[in-house]
Design an enzyme around this catalytic site. Sequence first.
Site, PDB file in Angstrom:
ATOM      1  N   TYR A 165      34.063  36.528  35.087  1.00 30.69           N
ATOM      2  CA  TYR A 165      35.160  35.561  35.250  1.00 30.69           C
ATOM      3  C   TYR A 165      34.692  34.147  35.541  1.00 30.69           C
ATOM      4  O   TYR A 165      35.507  33.253  35.694  1.00 30.69           O
ATOM      5  CB  TYR A 165      36.091  36.052  36.366  1.00 30.69           C
ATOM      6  N   HIS A 185      44.332  34.521  29.519  1.00 30.65           N
ATOM      7  CA  HIS A 185      43.366  35.448  30.101  1.00 30.65           C
ATOM      8  C   HIS A 185      41.997  34.785  30.028  1.00 30.65           C
ATOM      9  O   HIS A 185      41.602  34.255  28.983  1.00 30.65           O
ATOM     10  CB  HIS A 185      43.350  36.782  29.349  1.00 30.65           C
TER      11      HIS A 185
END
Length: 150
Positions: free
Chosen positions: A24, A101
Amino acid sequence: MAKRILLINGVNLNLLGTREPELYGSTTLPMVVDAAQKQCDAASVHLETMQSNHEGVIVDRLHDARGNIDAIVINPGAFTHTSVALRDALLGVEIPFIEVHITNIHKREAFRHHSYLSDKAEAVICGLGTFGYTAAIEFAIKNIKPKTKA
Ligand SMILES: O=C(O)[C@]1(O)C[C@H](CCCOc2ccccc2)[C@@H](O)[C@H](O)C1
């Protein structure tokens, strides 16, 4: 009245930048929010932001957005793959939204390949890391017409 955008981050995104940076990245959620705020300030657009780990809290915030938010940018986190309630709320409030996302969900586990939201989104951005938020906010600023009363 200036265009009004709501940025919503869902479950576990408060951990952004602190865990699993290989997946991430190292940008934290406050940094994402700060960049979005600067982007909106530069375009004279009003930005509201929230993060919650609770599906119902997000649903309540969506209900409260009726009549005063022109566009939603949402990363629902794992609620993407589980929440009919979130889908129903987004459809119910009739506010255009962009799904974001950080990762390419289609390159991950099969259970992440389905989103309960994507078929109703104005746009879906995935796999661009946190730049996806920048792209989504820019799209909302440039492409979504304000509906809120002047
Ligand atoms: O790629 C995305 O943005 C996701 O929405 C992130 C969700 C996970 C959000 C949790 O984020 C974390 C960040 C750092 C450490 C742990 C979790 C995941 O469940 C979705 O399938 C895709």
